[in-house]
Motif scaffolding. Structure first.
Motif, mmCIF file in Angstrom:
data_model
loop_
_atom_site.group_PDB
_atom_site.id
_atom_site.type_symbol
_atom_site.label_atom_id
_atom_site.label_comp_id
_atom_site.label_asym_id
_atom_site.label_seq_id
_atom_site.Cartn_x
_atom_site.Cartn_y
_atom_site.Cartn_z
ATOM 1 N N TRP A 63 -12.305 -39.597 -20.775
ATOM 2 C CA TRP A 63 -11.059 -40.221 -21.354
ATOM 3 C C TRP A 63 -10.359 -41.196 -20.049
ATOM 4 C CZ3 TRP A 63 -9.415 -36.262 -25.282
ATOM 5 C CH2 TRP A 63 -10.494 -36.076 -26.575
ATOM 6 N N SER A 64 -10.030 -39.855 -19.388
ATOM 7 C CA SER A 64 -9.189 -40.697 -18.388
ATOM 8 C C SER A 64 -9.939 -41.893 -16.927
ATOM 9 C CB SER A 64 -8.932 -39.073 -16.574
ATOM 10 O OG SER A 64 -10.682 -38.790 -15.991
ATOM 11 N N ALA A 96 -19.083 -43.279 -38.153
ATOM 12 C CA ALA A 96 -18.392 -43.552 -37.617
ATOM 13 C C ALA A 96 -17.943 -44.581 -36.769
ATOM 14 C CB ALA A 96 -19.089 -42.550 -35.981
ATOM 15 N N ASN A 97 -17.174 -45.239 -36.180
ATOM 16 C CA ASN A 97 -16.773 -46.244 -35.232
ATOM 17 C C ASN A 97 -17.944 -47.276 -34.680
ATOM 18 O OD1 ASN A 97 -14.232 -46.101 -36.860
ATOM 19 N ND2 ASN A 97 -13.134 -45.082 -35.423
ATOM 20 N N LEU A 106 -7.251 -45.826 -29.823
ATOM 21 C CA LEU A 106 -7.404 -45.043 -29.454
ATOM 22 C C LEU A 106 -8.781 -44.216 -29.807
ATOM 23 C CD1 LEU A 106 -5.588 -45.129 -25.983
ATOM 24 C CD2 LEU A 106 -7.734 -46.179 -26.034
ATOM 25 N N PHE A 107 -7.363 -42.988 -30.838
ATOM 26 C CA PHE A 107 -8.439 -42.193 -31.377
ATOM 27 C C PHE A 107 -8.659 -42.543 -32.587
ATOM 28 C CE2 PHE A 107 -6.015 -40.048 -27.942
ATOM 29 C CZ PHE A 107 -6.936 -39.489 -26.865
ATOM 30 N N SER A 108 -8.702 -43.653 -32.761
ATOM 31 C CA SER A 108 -9.634 -44.024 -34.414
ATOM 32 C C SER A 108 -10.699 -43.379 -34.915
ATOM 33 C CB SER A 108 -9.555 -45.674 -34.411
ATOM 34 O OG SER A 108 -10.375 -45.355 -35.769
ATOM 35 N N TYR A 159 -9.869 -49.929 -25.346
ATOM 36 C CA TYR A 159 -10.112 -49.619 -27.271
ATOM 37 C C TYR A 159 -11.839 -49.466 -27.844
ATOM 38 C CZ TYR A 159 -5.502 -50.503 -28.521
ATOM 39 O OH TYR A 159 -4.097 -51.125 -28.062
ATOM 40 N N LEU A 160 -12.925 -50.729 -27.397
ATOM 41 C CA LEU A 160 -13.787 -50.659 -27.154
ATOM 42 C C LEU A 160 -14.780 -49.394 -26.718
ATOM 43 C CD1 LEU A 160 -14.607 -53.927 -28.297
ATOM 44 C CD2 LEU A 160 -15.207 -52.186 -29.660
ATOM 45 N N SER A 161 -14.387 -49.588 -24.938
ATOM 46 C CA SER A 161 -14.884 -48.126 -24.212
ATOM 47 C C SER A 161 -14.236 -47.137 -25.148
ATOM 48 C CB SER A 161 -14.004 -48.462 -23.234
ATOM 49 O OG SER A 161 -15.121 -48.162 -22.274
ATOM 50 N N MET A 162 -13.149 -46.907 -24.872
ATOM 51 C CA MET A 162 -12.691 -45.651 -25.820
ATOM 52 C C MET A 162 -14.045 -44.863 -26.700
ATOM 53 S SD MET A 162 -10.617 -42.934 -24.792
ATOM 54 C CE MET A 162 -9.696 -41.842 -24.907
ATOM 55 N N ASP A 163 -13.927 -45.526 -27.571
ATOM 56 C CA ASP A 163 -14.501 -45.343 -28.674
ATOM 57 C C ASP A 163 -15.627 -44.606 -28.578
ATOM 58 O OD1 ASP A 163 -14.827 -44.768 -31.416
ATOM 59 O OD2 ASP A 163 -16.738 -45.785 -31.038
ATOM 60 N N PHE A 164 -16.806 -45.495 -27.341
ATOM 61 C CA PHE A 164 -17.701 -45.806 -27.026
ATOM 62 C C PHE A 164 -18.041 -45.184 -26.559
ATOM 63 C CE2 PHE A 164 -21.386 -46.729 -23.811
ATOM 64 C CZ PHE A 164 -21.872 -47.107 -24.179
ATOM 65 N N VAL A 165 -17.470 -44.195 -25.032
ATOM 66 C CA VAL A 165 -17.732 -43.364 -24.281
ATOM 67 C C VAL A 165 -17.369 -42.143 -24.979
ATOM 68 C CG1 VAL A 165 -16.990 -44.341 -21.731
ATOM 69 C CG2 VAL A 165 -14.957 -42.885 -22.927
#
Length: 484
Positions: free
Chosen positions: A343-344, A468-469, A416-418, A291-297
């Protein structure tokens, strides 16, 4: 704190890997021209398929296996030698097959016969793959050694290009120089092995146990390589030997990869970390990291995508010359892959791979490869260079969508998309301002720098205003790791 250090090391190296050719690109575009650069790009796309067979999925597999056993030195030593011996044997077979292939194609009309000698020179690319043991150090989360050694080699490569490549007749020197610098870079890593990795008794080594798993990873690697290289391979063949188009696509691809280096570096760093969490059964830590990585990238990928769409064509004019403007439009078309690959990379490389869901990962990239191949046969004859770019974007989107589908019950899409909408709103505002600026400003280096600075200020200013998160996540992450 170790993850932060490794990320920064890997970002630095990944950026250097793609920036090195970018630094020389403007020089080479004038010295070698589109034709000379096209020969290098096309012949390299051919050898890449054989390099793919030589590596046999070992880069990801070896990294994961070393991460699993890094607390057991004896087992770690055995794993290293088993994997590397298997790697060497397969690479030697690949070299032999490549030489046989090039020899058999020497009389085929068109690009194969015209560039047969250049194809032979590319053999050194496979040799460099044979010597590559970076997977071992990445599995140990030791990125410093890889970065320092290979960075020095990349810098030397840039210097040598300016010294050795002086005219269109030097295309062979250019090809050989690129390949040999890869060989030297990989050889240097072997100097760390004596004293660090002991050779176990030969009768304790079991190469067979690694064969099927590496083949399992070889399949997705093949699929990935198809839509990374197939466009450059097919463009000259589908357009009556218009090898210039391979150079346009290659240069656009390199520029896009500068952005990708920032977002995919996180995947290289997180794979061994998540694999280690998974080996200990700590799925809560696995999901939190994702979750942290998804927000960061996402926070990085969105401005990079919009920025390249807006600035690609005008920047190309002063950077490579007006003759390379098709590469600029290709950059704009390829830009969305930055977000799709970001994302992938999180779902595939950072989640599916470390938790050993290789089948799902394999199917996802196979879907992308099939979509790319089918679309290439339609879009390249219709739109040429731009058709190849469109096929690539759709293919990457297909990979990402499939990966989201297979994890829909395992990961929370709400998490994931918060707050992703905040990144899109900030990115769109930045994009509109940049489009207005590029429309009314001439294409010069100084004005491109001004546009980039303005874009960065607008984007990050708006994300801060929108809270932003990533702001809170970065603060929390750094604080927690500094305390440790």
């Amino acid at each position: 704190m170790q993850v932060v250090k490794n990320y920064l090391y890997n970002v630095f190296y990944q950026l250097l890997t793609v920036l090195a050719p970018l630094i020389t690109m403007t020089y080479l575009s004038h010295v070698l021209g589109a034709s000379g650069m096209g020969v290098q790009a096309w012949t390299n796309s051919i050898v890449s398929y054989f390099l793919l067979f030589a590596t046999l999925g070992i880069t990801l597999y070896g990294q994961r296996e070393i991460a699993y056993v890094r607390d057991d030195v004896a087992l770690q030593n055995r794993r290293f030698w088993e994997i590397q011996i298997l790697h060497t044997l397969v690479s030697l077979v690949s070299i032999a097959l490549y030489i046989l292939f090039v020899y058999s194609m020497r009389n085929v009309p068109g690009e194969f016969s015209q560039n047969n000698h250049q194809l032979y020179l590319q053999t050194w690319v496979i040799v460099s793959g044979l010597l590559d043991i970076s997977w071992y150090f990445m599995g140990l989360e030791d990125f410093k050694k890889t970065v320092i050694r290979n960075s020095l080699v990349k810098i030397a490569m840039v210097i040598l290009i300016f010294l050795v490549v002086k005219s269109p007749a030097d295309v062979n020197r250019y090809i050989l120089l690129l390949a040999l610098t890869q060989v030297v870079g990989n050889v240097t890593m072997w100097f760390y092995i004596p004293g660090k990795v002991k050779l176990p008794k030969i009768n304790t080594l079991n190469l067979r146990r690694h064969l099927l798993p590496t083949i399992g990873l070889f399949i997705p690697t093949i699929a990935t390589q198809v839509y990374l290289q197939l466009n450059k391979t097919m463009l000259p063949l589908f357009q009556n030997s218009a090898i210039d188009s391979a150079a346009f696509y290659e240069n656009a691809d390199k520029i896009v990869k500068v952005s990708l280096a920032l977002v995919t570096a996180m995947g290289t760093v997180m794979l061994p970390r998540v694999a280690n969490y998974f080996s200990k059964g700590n799925m809560k830590a696995v999901n939190k990291a994702i979750y942290l990585s998804m927000d960061f990238v996402t926070a990085l990928a969105i401005p990079l995508m919009f920025g390249m769409i807006a600035l690609g064509p005008k920047t190309t004019i002063w950077y490579m010359g007006a003759n390379f403007l098709p590469a600029g439009w290709t950059i704009s078309l390829l830009a969305p892959i930055v977000l799709f690959i970001a994302w992938s990379n999180v779902i595939g490389t950072q989640y599916l791979m470390p938790i050993n869901r290789t089948k799902d990962f394999t199917i996802s990239v196979t879907v992308g490869a099939v979509v790319n191949i089918l679309l290439n046969f339609i879009t390249i004859p219709l739109w040429g260079l731009y058709g190849a770019a469109i096929a690539t974007v759709i293919s990457e989107a297909a990979v990402t969508l499939y990966q989201f589908w297979v994890v829909r019950y395992d990961l929370s899409f709400a998490k994931l998309f918060s707050g992703v909408w905040k990144y899109f709103v900030s990115g769109m505002v930045m994009f509109i301002v940049l489009i207005i600026m590029t429309t009314h400003m001439a294409a010069t280096p100084a004005r491109s720098v001004i546009q980039i600075v303005v874009g960065v200020v607008i984007y990050f200013g708006l994300t801060i205003l929108l809270r932003a998160n990533y702001i809170g996540n970065v603060k929390k992450f750094v604080t927690e790791h500094f305390k440790k």
